[in-house]
Design an enzyme around this catalytic site. Structure first.
Site, PDB file in Angstrom:
ATOM      1  N   ASP A 123      30.788  14.317 -22.441  1.00 14.59           N
ATOM      2  CA  ASP A 123      31.170  13.649 -23.794  1.00 14.59           C
ATOM      3  C   ASP A 123      30.292  12.290 -23.622  1.00 14.59           C
ATOM      4  OD1 ASP A 123      33.246  13.101 -26.176  1.00 14.59           O
ATOM      5  OD2 ASP A 123      33.446  11.388 -24.730  1.00 14.59           O
ATOM      6  N   TYR A 132      31.411   3.466 -29.432  1.00 11.80           N
ATOM      7  CA  TYR A 132      30.939   3.737 -30.726  1.00 11.80           C
ATOM      8  C   TYR A 132      30.390   2.713 -31.559  1.00 11.80           C
ATOM      9  CZ  TYR A 132      33.561   8.002 -29.524  1.00 11.80           C
ATOM     10  OH  TYR A 132      34.250   8.988 -28.959  1.00 11.80           O
ATOM     11  N   HIS A 136      36.179  21.264 -26.453  1.00 14.01           N
ATOM     12  CA  HIS A 136      35.607  19.907 -25.971  1.00 14.01           C
ATOM     13  C   HIS A 136      36.245  19.755 -24.485  1.00 14.01           C
ATOM     14  CE1 HIS A 136      33.284  16.290 -26.347  1.00 14.01           C
ATOM     15  NE2 HIS A 136      34.286  15.549 -26.040  1.00 14.01           N
TER      16      HIS A 136
END
Length: 298
Positions: free
Chosen positions: A105, A211, A278
């Site tokens: 990730d 982010y 994921h």
């Protein structure tokens, strides 16, 4: 017999950041550095530390902004180059000039950048469900399906996202790991839930700042996103032997992100797990361990 895991270790780095890390095995054996993603912490790699601590010095840090590591308040402190520098300095602090990195990730995003910038420091790179930055940039700029799948990134970039994630005892954040609103995942036990809640209670702003600091996100009217296709693929070439594990049932990062990977990685092998999500590291830890072990023996 699984190796014992030691927590509560700290590395004060020359750049001013202090990282917490857990480890298994003896310092001096080959270093395996495990790098977690969002919204996780070193504990993501608990099974791997116990598995590889016999033959390796297996180390899993909390990245800056997570759990027990330092949490700078400025979003700019989370640009990939700073996290790459943290990992370089951590290896140096541990006494290693070269090592193997295993990452998932956001940790994978950082690991790709590390391999591109500092290939001389890596023996091998193992990536789990994390797209190569050039391919991800291309998909975010021009693939409507990927833009839709990654819309959550813009939500996380927004002011106040950390408060929304923490609301109702981390209900939304927990749903990311625990079935995404579908049936609960068996691996998310009460003990795992307790560990993650303790981590999240220490602060979420650092995690969402990854982010906010990244140029890679779906384009919006206010933020055009990764519309920088004048960059050349060769600028992002990976010359480190790279092995990729990909859970193909990943909702946010579909298997299409593997298309073209062989064009930007010189030495590549990809293992696809069709039923893996994921969170394939948690779903199939023994299989992931077997794959990592096979990659290390290449």
């Amino acid at each position: 017999m699984p190796a014992a895991i030691q927590e509560g270790q700290y590395a004060p780095l020359p750049n001013g950041t202090r990282l917490h890390y857990a480890s298994a095995g003896e310092k001096g054996k080959p270093l395996l550095l495990f790098v977690h993603g969002f919204p996780e912490f070193w504990y993501e790699w608990e099974v791997q530390l116990a598995e590889f601590g016999g033959e390796y010095y297996a180390v899993a840090p909390d990245l800056r902004g997570f759990n027990l590591s330092d949490m700078p308040s400025d979003a700019a402190a989370y640009k990939p180059r700073h996290i790459v520098d943290d990992l370089r300095l951590l290896a140096e602090h541990l006494g290693y000039e070269k090592f193997v990195m295993v990452a998932h990730d956001w940790g994978g995003a950082i690991a790709w950048n590390f391999a591109i910038a500092l290939p001389q420091l890596l023996h091998k790179l193992v990536i789990v469900n994390a797209p190569h930055p050039y391919l991800f940039m291309r998909a975010l700029a021009g693939d409507p399906a990927q833009q839709k799948a990654s819309a959550y990134m813009n939500w996380l970039r927004a002011e106040g996202s950390e408060a929304a994630l923490a609301k109702d005892d981390f209900k939304m954040l927990e749903s990311f790991l625990n079935g995404l609103g579908q049936s609960p995942t068996p691996w998310f036990t009460d003990e795992v839930r307790k560990r993650y809640h303790a981590c999240w209670a220490r602060g979420l702003t650092g995690g969402v700042n990854y982010y906010r600091a990244s140029p890679l996100h779906p384009p919006t009217a206010d933020h055009p996103g990764p519309l920088r296709l004048e960059l050349k693929a060769d600028d992002f070439r990976v010359r480190v032997p790279t092995r990729v594990i990909w859970g193909e049932s990943d909702v946010a990062l579909p298997k299409s992100l593997l298309d073209g990977l062989d064009e930007v990685v010189d030495d590549l092998r990809v293992t696809r797990i069709p039923e893996g999500s994921h969170w394939v590291i948690h779903e199939q830890p023994a299989r992931v361990n077997d794959l990592i072990r096979g990659y290390l023996a290449d």
